[in-house]
Design an enzyme around this catalytic site. Structure first.
Site, PDB file in Angstrom:
ATOM      1  N   ARG A  94      -9.854   0.595   8.655  1.00  0.00           N
ATOM      2  CA  ARG A  94      -9.375  -0.757   8.923  1.00  0.00           C
ATOM      3  C   ARG A  94     -10.415  -1.602   9.658  1.00  0.00           C
ATOM      4  O   ARG A  94     -10.166  -2.779   9.927  1.00  0.00           O
ATOM      5  CB  ARG A  94      -8.129  -0.662   9.805  1.00  0.00           C
ATOM      6  N   ARG A 145      11.174  -5.450   5.085  1.00  0.00           N
ATOM      7  CA  ARG A 145      10.950  -4.014   4.831  1.00  0.00           C
ATOM      8  C   ARG A 145      11.955  -3.162   5.602  1.00  0.00           C
ATOM      9  O   ARG A 145      12.236  -3.398   6.766  1.00  0.00           O
ATOM     10  CB  ARG A 145       9.520  -3.644   5.262  1.00  0.00           C
ATOM     11  N   LYS A 168       0.834  -1.216   0.000  1.00  0.00           N
ATOM     12  CA  LYS A 168       0.000   0.000   0.000  1.00  0.00           C
ATOM     13  C   LYS A 168       0.867   1.263   0.000  1.00  0.00           C
ATOM     14  O   LYS A 168       0.675   2.146  -0.833  1.00  0.00           O
ATOM     15  CB  LYS A 168      -0.933   0.016   1.225  1.00  0.00           C
ATOM     16  N   ARG A 224      11.074  -1.379  11.146  1.00  0.00           N
ATOM     17  CA  ARG A 224      10.002  -1.086  12.105  1.00  0.00           C
ATOM     18  C   ARG A 224       9.979  -2.145  13.197  1.00  0.00           C
ATOM     19  O   ARG A 224      10.152  -3.329  12.924  1.00  0.00           O
ATOM     20  CB  ARG A 224       8.652  -1.067  11.380  1.00  0.00           C
TER      21      ARG A 224
HETATM   22  P1  ADP Z   1       2.081  -1.858   3.198  1.00  0.00           P
HETATM   23  O1  ADP Z   1       2.055  -0.352   3.230  1.00  0.00           O
HETATM   24  O2  ADP Z   1       0.897  -2.443   2.512  1.00  0.00           O
HETATM   25  O3  ADP Z   1       2.300  -2.470   4.542  1.00  0.00           O
HETATM   26  P2  ADP Z   1       4.668  -1.559   1.801  1.00  0.00           P
HETATM   27  O4  ADP Z   1       4.383  -0.704   0.614  1.00  0.00           O
HETATM   28  O5  ADP Z   1       5.400  -0.950   2.920  1.00  0.00           O
HETATM   29  O6  ADP Z   1       3.310  -2.290   2.284  1.00  0.00           O
HETATM   30  O7  ADP Z   1       5.467  -2.834   1.246  1.00  0.00           O
HETATM   31  C1  ADP Z   1       5.901  -3.877   2.139  1.00  0.00           C
HETATM   32  C2  ADP Z   1       7.287  -4.352   1.703  1.00  0.00           C
HETATM   33  O8  ADP Z   1       7.184  -5.057   0.454  1.00  0.00           O
HETATM   34  C3  ADP Z   1       8.291  -3.231   1.455  1.00  0.00           C
HETATM   35  O9  ADP Z   1       9.553  -3.665   1.880  1.00  0.00           O
HETATM   36  C4  ADP Z   1       8.244  -3.009  -0.053  1.00  0.00           C
HETATM   37  O10 ADP Z   1       9.494  -2.535  -0.571  1.00  0.00           O
HETATM   38  C5  ADP Z   1       7.942  -4.413  -0.577  1.00  0.00           C
HETATM   39  N1  ADP Z   1       7.074  -4.422  -1.775  1.00  0.00           N
HETATM   40  C6  ADP Z   1       6.067  -3.572  -2.081  1.00  0.00           C
HETATM   41  N2  ADP Z   1       5.480  -3.911  -3.261  1.00  0.00           N
HETATM   42  C7  ADP Z   1       6.137  -5.027  -3.694  1.00  0.00           C
HETATM   43  C8  ADP Z   1       6.007  -5.864  -4.868  1.00  0.00           C
HETATM   44  N3  ADP Z   1       5.077  -5.627  -5.804  1.00  0.00           N
HETATM   45  N4  ADP Z   1       6.843  -6.911  -4.986  1.00  0.00           N
HETATM   46  C9  ADP Z   1       7.788  -7.148  -4.034  1.00  0.00           C
HETATM   47  N5  ADP Z   1       7.971  -6.410  -2.919  1.00  0.00           N
HETATM   48  C10 ADP Z   1       7.163  -5.349  -2.747  1.00  0.00           C
HETATM   49  P1  ADP Z   2       0.872  -1.954   7.601  1.00  0.00           P
HETATM   50  O1  ADP Z   2       0.433  -1.370   6.300  1.00  0.00           O
HETATM   51  O2  ADP Z   2       2.193  -2.632   7.518  1.00  0.00           O
HETATM   52  O3  ADP Z   2      -0.164  -2.770   8.290  1.00  0.00           O
HETATM   53  P2  ADP Z   2       0.564   0.688   8.869  1.00  0.00           P
HETATM   54  O4  ADP Z   2       1.750   1.553   8.765  1.00  0.00           O
HETATM   55  O5  ADP Z   2      -0.608   1.004   8.020  1.00  0.00           O
HETATM   56  O6  ADP Z   2       1.101  -0.796   8.643  1.00  0.00           O
HETATM   57  O7  ADP Z   2       0.059   0.644  10.369  1.00  0.00           O
HETATM   58  C1  ADP Z   2       0.929   0.332  11.432  1.00  0.00           C
HETATM   59  C2  ADP Z   2       0.134   0.146  12.716  1.00  0.00           C
HETATM   60  O8  ADP Z   2      -0.525   1.389  13.057  1.00  0.00           O
HETATM   61  C3  ADP Z   2      -0.985  -0.884  12.637  1.00  0.00           C
HETATM   62  O9  ADP Z   2      -0.519  -2.210  12.891  1.00  0.00           O
HETATM   63  C4  ADP Z   2      -1.916  -0.378  13.751  1.00  0.00           C
HETATM   64  O10 ADP Z   2      -1.419  -0.717  15.027  1.00  0.00           O
HETATM   65  C5  ADP Z   2      -1.805   1.132  13.605  1.00  0.00           C
HETATM   66  N1  ADP Z   2      -2.835   1.645  12.680  1.00  0.00           N
HETATM   67  C6  ADP Z   2      -2.628   2.244  11.470  1.00  0.00           C
HETATM   68  N2  ADP Z   2      -3.782   2.584  10.891  1.00  0.00           N
HETATM   69  C7  ADP Z   2      -4.774   2.192  11.745  1.00  0.00           C
HETATM   70  C8  ADP Z   2      -6.197   2.234  11.711  1.00  0.00           C
HETATM   71  N3  ADP Z   2      -6.863   2.748  10.659  1.00  0.00           N
HETATM   72  N4  ADP Z   2      -6.871   1.722  12.767  1.00  0.00           N
HETATM   73  C9  ADP Z   2      -6.231   1.200  13.828  1.00  0.00           C
HETATM   74  N5  ADP Z   2      -4.895   1.116  13.921  1.00  0.00           N
HETATM   75  C10 ADP Z   2      -4.153   1.602  12.899  1.00  0.00           C
END
Ligand code: ADP
Ligand code: ADP
Ligand code: ZN
Length: 216
Positions: free
Chosen positions: A88, A127, A13, A160
């Site tokens: 969420r 990541r 995302k 993280r």
């Molecule tokens: P989210 O915000 O949904 O948690 P991230 O954008 O931070 O996800 O991506 C999670 C990890 O996967 C990061 O280390 C990112 O560089 C990697 N990543 C994102 N998109 C892809 C993809 N299409 N293929 C492989 N790795 C990816």
């Molecule tokens: P990822 O895409 O890897 O799940 P985020 O960066 O979006 O991670 O979120 C990290 C953490 O922040 C989540 O695991 C949760 O604890 C908190 N968080 C983020 N967005 C929300 C939300 N909309 N509602 C509740 N908790 C949230």
């Protein structure tokens, strides 16, 4: 364009959001980034959110909803926005609908990035994020040119605290229980787009752009 990015932790995302907001010239609203900034600055909100985030739990709805509601009334959201990681829960989605109704606007599209569970764990655990500019890398799938160093600003990368295997598994479980029902919620509203997230980063992006269309 008013968009929500939906998908499990590690789906990509944040990575896609960075390209989408550039193309559509809209602000990127990531609740996770807002919490991490507050944790770094040790604000009252940060201290509260940290209790939940470090365990892999969701921050309570009332806290998150208040932050997003306030953010959406800012000037830069007038012509659109991209919500990443919010809503969420169904309660958050309902609160968002209510807020948008009050502002007399509606969401254009909700993009759901689909990635299988095994892949999610590998993505999240590998990541790495720049501590200065927030750019996201992956040690294997998207490595920086120089190990541990941001290619954009030259600062150090960090992992993280919630990106360790146990916490990621817990977050995926919570996603399945609390967030996955939103797919059905937005399917009913006929604004859901499904994108195969198990492709190259560039291909996922072009699929998203094709589905969103050229409207700005
Ligand atoms: P989210 O915000 O949904 O948690 P991230 O954008 O931070 O996800 O991506 C999670 C990890 O996967 C990061 O280390 C990112 O560089 C990697 N990543 C994102 N998109 C892809 C993809 N299409 N293929 C492989 N790795 C990816
Ligand atoms: P990822 O895409 O890897 O799940 P985020 O960066 O979006 O991670 O979120 C990290 C953490 O922040 C989540 O695991 C949760 O604890 C908190 N968080 C983020 N967005 C929300 C939300 N909309 N509602 C509740 N908790 C949230
Ligand atoms: Zn950087």
């Amino acid at each position: 364009m008013r968009i929500v990015l939906l998908g499990p932790p590690g789906a990509g995302k944040g990575t896609q959001a960075a390209s989408i907001v550039k193309k559509y010239k809209i602000p990127h609203i990531s609740t996770g980034d807002i919490f991490r900034k507050n944790i770094k600055e040790k604000t009252a909100l940060g201290n509260k959110a940290k209790e939940y985030i470090d365990k892999g739990a969701l921050v309570p709805d009332d806290i998150v909803v208040a932050i997003v509601e306030d953010r959406l009334t800012k000037e830069d959201c007038k012509h659109g926005f991209m919500l990443d990681g919010f809503p969420r829960t169904v309660a958050q989605a309902q609160a968002l609908d209510e807020k948008l109704q009050n502002l007399s606007i509606n969401l254009d599209k909700v993009v759901n990035i689909e990635v299988p569970k095994e892949e999610l764990i590998e993505r999240a655990v590998g990541r790495r994020i720049c501590k200065e500019c927030g750019k996201t890398y992956h040690i294997k799938f998207n490595p920086p040119a120089k190990e541990g160093v941001c290619g954009k600003c030259g600062e150090e990368l960090y992992q993280r605290k919630d990106d360790i295997k146990e916490t990621v598994s817990k977050r995926i479980e919570i996603y399945l229980q609390e967030t996955k029902p939103l797919i059905n919620y937005y399917e009913k509203q006929k604004i859901l787009i499904k994108v195969n997230g198990e492709q190259d980063i560039d291909k996922v992006f072009s699929d998203i752009v094709n589905a969103l269309g050229s409207k700005i």
